[in-house]
Design a protein around this motif. Sequence first.
Motif, mmCIF file in Angstrom:
data_model
loop_
_atom_site.group_PDB
_atom_site.id
_atom_site.type_symbol
_atom_site.label_atom_id
_atom_site.label_comp_id
_atom_site.label_asym_id
_atom_site.label_seq_id
_atom_site.Cartn_x
_atom_site.Cartn_y
_atom_site.Cartn_z
ATOM 1 N N TYR A 61 0.774 -1.175 0.043
ATOM 2 C CA TYR A 61 0.185 0.176 0.010
ATOM 3 C C TYR A 61 0.849 1.372 -0.116
ATOM 4 O O TYR A 61 0.689 1.867 -0.972
ATOM 5 C CB TYR A 61 -1.155 0.014 1.156
ATOM 6 N N PRO A 62 1.614 1.276 0.885
ATOM 7 C CA PRO A 62 2.473 2.699 0.735
ATOM 8 C C PRO A 62 3.440 2.728 -0.427
ATOM 9 O O PRO A 62 3.614 3.853 -0.998
ATOM 10 C CB PRO A 62 3.617 2.433 2.098
ATOM 11 N N TYR A 106 1.172 3.993 -2.869
ATOM 12 C CA TYR A 106 0.706 5.459 -2.557
ATOM 13 C C TYR A 106 1.782 6.327 -2.935
ATOM 14 O O TYR A 106 1.675 7.382 -3.486
ATOM 15 C CB TYR A 106 0.643 5.570 -1.156
ATOM 16 N N LEU A 121 2.108 9.341 -5.403
ATOM 17 C CA LEU A 121 2.475 10.739 -5.261
ATOM 18 C C LEU A 121 3.688 11.442 -5.953
ATOM 19 O O LEU A 121 3.774 12.792 -6.495
ATOM 20 C CB LEU A 121 3.180 10.659 -3.947
ATOM 21 N N PHE A 178 12.691 14.900 1.532
ATOM 22 C CA PHE A 178 11.735 14.628 2.532
ATOM 23 C C PHE A 178 11.816 15.367 3.818
ATOM 24 O O PHE A 178 10.597 15.954 4.128
ATOM 25 C CB PHE A 178 11.836 13.060 2.785
ATOM 26 N N TYR A 189 7.036 15.545 -0.376
ATOM 27 C CA TYR A 189 7.061 14.025 -0.297
ATOM 28 C C TYR A 189 7.074 13.754 -1.703
ATOM 29 O O TYR A 189 7.471 12.540 -1.922
ATOM 30 C CB TYR A 189 5.780 13.953 0.379
ATOM 31 N N SER A 199 9.546 10.980 -2.917
ATOM 32 C CA SER A 199 9.258 9.521 -3.190
ATOM 33 C C SER A 199 9.839 9.122 -4.770
ATOM 34 O O SER A 199 10.036 8.113 -4.982
ATOM 35 C CB SER A 199 7.597 9.542 -3.355
ATOM 36 N N ALA A 229 6.887 6.250 5.108
ATOM 37 C CA ALA A 229 6.944 7.530 6.222
ATOM 38 C C ALA A 229 5.858 8.443 6.180
ATOM 39 O O ALA A 229 5.167 9.044 6.789
ATOM 40 C CB ALA A 229 8.248 7.964 6.450
ATOM 41 N N THR A 230 5.840 8.657 4.577
ATOM 42 C CA THR A 230 4.728 9.775 4.167
ATOM 43 C C THR A 230 3.284 9.337 4.630
ATOM 44 O O THR A 230 2.626 10.085 5.136
ATOM 45 C CB THR A 230 4.586 9.914 2.562
ATOM 46 N N VAL A 231 3.194 8.087 4.298
ATOM 47 C CA VAL A 231 1.878 7.479 4.968
ATOM 48 C C VAL A 231 1.525 7.595 6.364
ATOM 49 O O VAL A 231 0.589 7.877 6.963
ATOM 50 C CB VAL A 231 1.573 6.099 4.369
ATOM 51 N N MET A 232 2.733 7.209 7.080
ATOM 52 C CA MET A 232 2.801 7.375 8.552
ATOM 53 C C MET A 232 2.206 8.683 8.981
ATOM 54 O O MET A 232 1.393 8.917 10.044
ATOM 55 C CB MET A 232 3.777 6.681 9.006
ATOM 56 N N TYR A 233 2.924 9.771 8.611
ATOM 57 C CA TYR A 233 2.801 11.263 8.797
ATOM 58 C C TYR A 233 1.302 11.505 8.478
ATOM 59 O O TYR A 233 0.733 12.015 9.244
ATOM 60 C CB TYR A 233 3.550 12.082 8.179
ATOM 61 N N PHE A 266 -1.140 9.594 8.320
ATOM 62 C CA PHE A 266 -1.971 9.028 9.281
ATOM 63 C C PHE A 266 -2.116 9.389 10.837
ATOM 64 O O PHE A 266 -2.467 9.102 11.674
ATOM 65 C CB PHE A 266 -2.068 7.455 9.244
#
Lengths: 308, 284, 372
Positions: free
Chosen positions: A44-45, A48, A52, A265, A271, A275, B129-133, B135
């Motif tokens: 998932y990340p 994502y 991005l 980052f 971001y 990425s 980390a982007t996802v973590m932030y 959330f």
Amino acid sequence: MSGGGQQTGRATASLRHRLAERGIDPTLLLLVPGLVVALALFVYPFSYGIGLTVQPTAAMQEQWGGGILANYVAFFRDPFVFDSVWLTMRLALPAALFNVLASVPVAMVLRHRFRGKRLLTSLLVLPITLGTVLTAQGLLIFAGRQGWINRALLEFGLIDEPLKLVNNYLGVMFSLVITGFPFAFLLISSYLSGIDPSLERAAKTLGAGWWQRFRRIILPLLAPGLATTFVLTFVLAFSVFPSARLVGDAMGETRVMSLMAFRAFGEQNDYAMASTIALMMGAVELLVVVAVLGLRSLLYRGTTGGKG
Amino acid sequence: MAASTLERPLAARPSTWFVWAGMTAFGVFLVGILVAVVVDSFGRQWFDTWLPEGLTTDRYTEAWDRFALGEVVGVTVGVAALVVVISVLVGVPAAYVLARRDFPGKRAIMLLFLLPVLMPPITYGIPLATVMYSFGLGRTLTAVVLVNLVPSVPFVILTMTPFIEQINPAIESAARMCGARTRQVFTRILAPLLVPGILAAAILVLVRTVGLFELTFLVSGPGSDTLVVAIYRGMTSAGGGEARQLISAMSVIYTATMLVMLVVALRFVNPTQLVAQVKETRDD
Amino acid sequence: MSDFDSLELRGVGRRFGGVDALSGLDLTIKAGEFVALLGPSGCGKSTALNCLAGLLPLTHGEILMDGKRIDTLPPERRGFGMVFQSYALFPHLSVEKNVAFGLQMQGRPRAEIDSRVREAIALVKLGEHARKLPGQLSGGQQQRVAIARAVVLEPSLVLMDEPLSNLDAKLRLDMRTEIRRLHQSLGLTTIYVTHDQEEALSLADRLVVMREGRVQQVGTPDELYESPTSWYVADFMGYRNILSATVVSASGGEAVVQLPGTAEGGARLTGRAVGALAAGDSVRVAIRPDDFVVTQDASDSAGAGAIPGTVSVVEYHGREHAVGVQTGDTMLHARTPTAPQVGGAVWLTAPVERVLVFPESLDAVVPVEVAA
């Protein structure tokens, strides 16, 4: 199985039969937690992140054009960013190559039994406990301008002024060898120990000298292991980050990709661009890995001596 | 080293000399680095001399207070323990299925577990980390634990799969034929046989988690920094970093922690046996 | 002791990814019987055993015990015992605890477990090794532990998967006798998988010969030994000479064949035709080495029936000699009391009723499918 004309006439039984044929049964449920972790924290990340990369900031679009691909345009056009690909390769490839090639003779010598072998093996494994950060700190003190190395060399009159061993390319290389070599050594020696010693003895009885034994017996059997070790060592060296920052020249000759990604980052809070660099980093690494593994399957088709 | 104890005198060939020379150089560097840090951490002041002027342990108490090392060490150990427990609980059952079963999509799943190990941590770390932030988990302990699971779970799976493969599957069949139910097969038969492998994998995950910098660094903050990250922050903090001796003291604490764990690990497993079974050259 | 009257397998089959490892197995086993499944590796005999045990789910058919379906039950609820080729002892448990494991799973009282375990260990004569770990025992001892572990539960059916194939030759003979003795004294219904025809013939009441996942022939040892229905079964039953040949003429249940690579009109054999044969058919001829009569003098031989050949190998086998005779392209195996000279000329004859002539095709004898 295609017809489905089961003689049992019982739907449950025939479903059971069909699933059984495909190897599906309740035991497979044990995979679920592992899959959940992999999907939620990796797939998932990752997707994502890919999403991005095509949502560049307005500033990026303005500066580089290319619409939603502005981040990629920036990656390839901005020399400050793009040069980091070359700078990373310049560190990672030689470091991985050196670690693998140096491990082979050491592992060969340490293969035999002799007094003090345990001590020597432990010494080689020690750097794993040091970690990159302590290695960096140690290198700065030990190999710095006033460190023991330069002090000793000056004392013996071998040099007139201190050598610059840290805060440059050389410093990062030292750090990569110190952390990467033990790892490569461990892998190579386990591959080497997977090769049946009687093969070498057989070659000896057939009149092969040590070089012929190595070249004709050990090396071909070790080749797949060498490729795997190279790949894993390369992955380790490729993601060099703390040492590039701490014992390298972070804005100059050791401006590696991971530093650039982290700069976007953590410092620029972009971001999307971070990425993009991170993904390109993965792509570049994958290219090398695929090339090495492809070469391996091209050169070697027999069974491996050890596992893998 | 008396030649009589060797299978063959190691000094016989020039190539062997070359190897020993290289290893000596490596050893000098290694010991130099280690000793330099230790000496530095106990030094009162050390500039343009062979050794520091006077010794002291003040650096340790100073570093301990200044960087709140009590908390940092607590976080480090706690995070590592949690990561170990979760990755073993999640990874071992998955490894069991991969070792024992053949089913559609098995190769794809293997690849999925292999990717995080092969990819540079930054590559998936930054999106993660982007996802973590996003959330709202940034700089929390939860995030640090979750992020560390990404390489640890596959690591447990990849080391345990061959380990389980080498256990004769007929043993489980035999237990079933003796009337044992699935749970009993696991608790009475498999668990005792898996203990050495789980122990080895667990300790390696522990060492990796304590040493893993990149991923933790991306999501941790004050209160959730582990020891490595704290050292890195100390070295790179604005204004040229903290006093060198404080960093050295912290590094020594880190290495000592790591060393203790590795010594414990090596009591249980021989590292060279992890990839293949070692057959030492028999002297016959 | 067995608590069922008959066990019936109906069309049992198992596919692995589109390949039939076992198909259409029909077999009824009566209580107290010793049935051997015989065939080379990959013939489906172990698959059949694992399906019966419940360790492999079926993909076709059903298994009934006294008319009740059991193939949907998990292995632990079928109440069968199994002995594995690799022994499969629990390496972390002592001999005693290995044997006690099944009784513990049944939740038996402690005293009963102790006495039954002691009995079972005594039965396989391992009394003094009871507290050792499996790793400290020899192969034969380990297999005896495995047998004790299976029989201590007094299972309704004992399944044995090549239990002797990991043992050396002498031990194998001893253990064979041991298994026979146990079967005779305990009367446990047993299904025994092996690739060794001698083992199967000496142990079993009934034999099932398998090939490529299908049953080739079922019968008593005597039936299979004397009248195999295909050259494949004959091959298993000690007919070491399986020769490709062509029918010259066939009539009245007898066929005359010509061996390949021999001169026109020479090296002919007459034998009993198994199945319908006509001149020109490709056949396989099966002859046991001890059914050949070897003579070294042309005038002694029974005239036109004798096959001329050259001795190429002589092996000493105690009371007799095994002789390899080259004739045309084929090597014939025979036995003689006196050793002929290597390179010397000999003549071979065999009684018509001991020479079996089979159709080349194996599918024709399979009752289920007839090849086009």
